[in-house]
Design a protein around this motif. Structure first.
Motif, short mmCIF file in Angstrom:
data_model
loop_
_atom_site.label_atom_id
_atom_site.label_comp_id
_atom_site.label_asym_id
_atom_site.label_seq_id
_atom_site.Cartn_x
_atom_site.Cartn_y
_atom_site.Cartn_z
N PRO A 39 3.13 35.86 34.89
CA PRO A 39 3.19 34.93 33.76
C PRO A 39 4.58 34.90 33.12
CG PRO A 39 1.17 36.19 33.68
CD PRO A 39 1.99 36.78 34.79
N LEU A 40 5.05 33.69 32.82
CA LEU A 40 6.36 33.40 32.21
C LEU A 40 7.51 33.54 33.20
CD1 LEU A 40 6.00 35.11 28.69
CD2 LEU A 40 5.39 32.78 29.38
N GLU A 41 7.23 33.86 34.45
CA GLU A 41 8.29 33.95 35.47
C GLU A 41 8.49 32.58 36.09
OE1 GLU A 41 9.36 36.37 39.62
OE2 GLU A 41 7.54 36.85 38.48
N ASN A 42 9.76 32.18 36.25
CA ASN A 42 10.07 30.87 36.81
C ASN A 42 10.12 30.90 38.34
OD1 ASN A 42 10.84 30.24 33.95
ND2 ASN A 42 11.60 28.36 34.92
N VAL A 43 9.55 29.86 38.93
CA VAL A 43 9.70 29.64 40.38
C VAL A 43 11.07 29.04 40.64
CG1 VAL A 43 8.80 28.40 42.38
CG2 VAL A 43 7.22 29.32 40.67
N PHE A 44 11.44 28.08 39.82
CA PHE A 44 12.79 27.52 39.84
C PHE A 44 13.09 26.96 38.46
CE2 PHE A 44 9.99 24.23 41.78
CZ PHE A 44 10.11 23.23 40.82
N HIS A 60 -1.94 29.37 37.90
CA HIS A 60 -1.58 28.14 37.18
C HIS A 60 -0.08 28.17 36.87
CE1 HIS A 60 -5.72 29.26 36.16
NE2 HIS A 60 -5.98 27.97 36.10
N LEU A 61 0.56 27.02 37.03
CA LEU A 61 1.97 26.89 36.70
C LEU A 61 2.18 25.62 35.90
CD1 LEU A 61 1.81 27.76 40.04
CD2 LEU A 61 4.14 28.45 39.41
N LYS A 62 3.23 25.61 35.11
CA LYS A 62 3.57 24.40 34.37
C LYS A 62 4.92 23.89 34.86
CE LYS A 62 5.73 26.78 30.41
NZ LYS A 62 5.70 27.00 28.95
N LEU A 63 5.03 22.58 34.96
CA LEU A 63 6.31 21.92 35.22
C LEU A 63 6.79 21.37 33.88
CD1 LEU A 63 5.46 19.91 38.49
CD2 LEU A 63 6.16 22.31 38.24
N TYR A 64 8.02 21.68 33.53
CA TYR A 64 8.50 21.26 32.21
C TYR A 64 9.98 20.93 32.24
CZ TYR A 64 10.53 25.97 31.76
OH TYR A 64 11.28 27.11 31.96
N ARG A 65 10.39 20.13 31.28
CA ARG A 65 11.79 19.79 31.10
C ARG A 65 12.27 20.35 29.76
NH1 ARG A 65 14.21 15.97 34.13
NH2 ARG A 65 15.61 15.49 32.41
N THR A 66 13.54 20.68 29.71
CA THR A 66 14.14 21.15 28.47
C THR A 66 15.20 20.15 28.02
OG1 THR A 66 13.80 23.45 29.15
CG2 THR A 66 15.34 23.05 27.35
N SER A 67 15.08 19.67 26.80
CA SER A 67 16.02 18.68 26.27
C SER A 67 17.33 19.36 25.92
CB SER A 67 15.43 18.02 25.02
OG SER A 67 15.37 18.95 23.95
N PRO A 68 18.41 18.57 25.73
CA PRO A 68 19.69 19.15 25.32
C PRO A 68 19.60 19.98 24.05
CG PRO A 68 20.01 16.89 26.03
CD PRO A 68 18.53 17.12 26.00
N SER A 69 18.62 19.65 23.19
CA SER A 69 18.46 20.42 21.94
C SER A 69 17.63 21.69 22.15
CB SER A 69 17.78 19.54 20.89
OG SER A 69 16.47 19.17 21.31
N GLN A 101 7.20 27.17 35.94
CA GLN A 101 6.98 28.52 35.41
C GLN A 101 5.49 28.87 35.49
OE1 GLN A 101 6.98 29.63 30.97
NE2 GLN A 101 9.05 30.22 31.60
N ALA A 102 5.21 30.13 35.85
CA ALA A 102 3.83 30.59 35.95
C ALA A 102 3.20 30.70 34.56
CB ALA A 102 3.77 31.93 36.67
N VAL A 103 2.00 30.17 34.42
CA VAL A 103 1.21 30.34 33.20
C VAL A 103 0.35 31.59 33.33
CG1 VAL A 103 -0.58 29.30 31.75
CG2 VAL A 103 1.21 27.87 32.74
N SER A 104 -0.14 31.84 34.54
CA SER A 104 -0.90 33.05 34.85
C SER A 104 -0.33 33.65 36.13
CB SER A 104 -2.39 32.72 35.03
OG SER A 104 -2.57 31.83 36.12
N ALA A 105 -0.75 34.85 36.47
CA ALA A 105 -0.30 35.46 37.72
C ALA A 105 -0.65 34.53 38.87
CB ALA A 105 -0.96 36.82 37.91
N SER A 106 0.34 34.19 39.69
CA SER A 106 0.16 33.15 40.70
C SER A 106 0.75 33.57 42.04
CB SER A 106 0.83 31.84 40.24
OG SER A 106 0.35 31.43 38.98
N GLU A 107 0.24 32.93 43.08
CA GLU A 107 0.78 33.12 44.43
C GLU A 107 1.01 31.75 45.05
OE1 GLU A 107 -0.10 35.60 48.58
OE2 GLU A 107 -1.67 35.39 47.07
N LEU A 108 2.15 31.58 45.69
CA LEU A 108 2.52 30.28 46.24
C LEU A 108 3.05 30.40 47.66
CD1 LEU A 108 3.81 30.55 43.07
CD2 LEU A 108 4.03 28.10 43.43
#
Length: 246
Positions: A39-44, A60-69, A101-108
């Motif tokens: 959890p909280l570890e990034n795949v990329f 479970h993983l989340k795909l997210y974007r980070t704004s310049p702010s 980023q992983a939301v829970s412990a994941s395997e890919l």
């Protein structure tokens, strides 16, 4: 190289790979790899070189974007059996436009883009399969656009609840949550504090009950009446589950 027969069986039944021949499977697995993330570890990260796409074996993983702010916006949640980042192979995008980023412990499983593209060039059926996958994803994106086009935060939440009823018994229904509330709030473009206030208000009004990762809709008709969402806008369930919250 992947040799685990259980993983091979999982991959072989996935529609992106089910049309591959035995020789093509060997070619694919020669460059593929499995790995685990906590959890909280990034795949990329956003902006990393996009030379692989991924299949979720568990978690479970989340795909997210980070704004310049520095503000984070969740774009999509990936679950067991989902693939992501495969579309980048076809539009000449050399970098990931989002982070994973992983939301829970994941395997890919990580699939090498170059290897898969070589297979597609000689196997039209595999190419049709990936087109079908993209069509499904497009349908999902259109549902999300419809949801986010509702300007009022309360109505966005209500529309999400109405579209994701899993156990609909007459005028009642249940929604199971399997990602944190903060992640769900970001997915719906609602501030976490606003999201919490809305749930508390709806609970106080007797519209919902929230307990142990479940949201029970007490009166679906009353939930409709609490918003200005037209009934016809609820076009069916989005194939997602959401929660145990933060």
């Amino acid at each position: 190289m992947i040799t685990d027969s259980h993983i091979i069986d999982i991959v072989s039944t996935h529609h992106l790979f089910s049309a591959l021949t035995d020789a093509e499977f060997k070619q694919l697995f020669a460059t593929a790899k499995t790995f685990k993330v906590e959890p909280l570890e990034n795949v990329f990260h956003q902006g990393d070189e996009a030379n692989r796409f991924y299949l979720v074996l568990r978690g479970h993983l989340k795909l997210y974007r980070t704004s310049p702010s520095g503000q984070e916006k969740v774009v999509e949640v990936m679950r067991q059996g989902n693939t992501f980042a495969e579309a980048l192979m076809f539009n000449n995008k050399p970098f990931y436009p989002v982070a994973a980023q992983a939301v829970s412990a994941s395997e890919l499983i990580a699939i090498d883009n170059e290897t898969y593209l070589k297979i597609l060039k000689i196997n039209p059926e595999a190419g049709i399969a990936i087109m079908a996958n993209m069509s499904i994803r497009l349908h999902h994106d259109l549902n999300e656009i419809e949801m986010l086009s509702v300007e009022n935060a309360k109505n966005r939440l209500l529309l999400f609840l109405l579209k994701n009823l899993q156990d609909n018994n007459g005028n009642e229904g249940i929604i199971e949550l399997d990602i944190p509330k903060r992640t769900l709030a970001s997915l719906l473009s609602i501030q976490p504090e606003t999201f919490s206030r809305l749930l508390k208000k709806m609970t106080k009004e007797g519209l919902i009950e929230e307990r142990k990762g479940l949201i029970r809709i007490m009166d679906i008709d009353a939930l409709y009446a609490a918003s200005d969402i037209p009934v016809q806008s609820v076009t069916g369930n989005i194939p997602v589950q959401f929660v145990p919250g933060e």
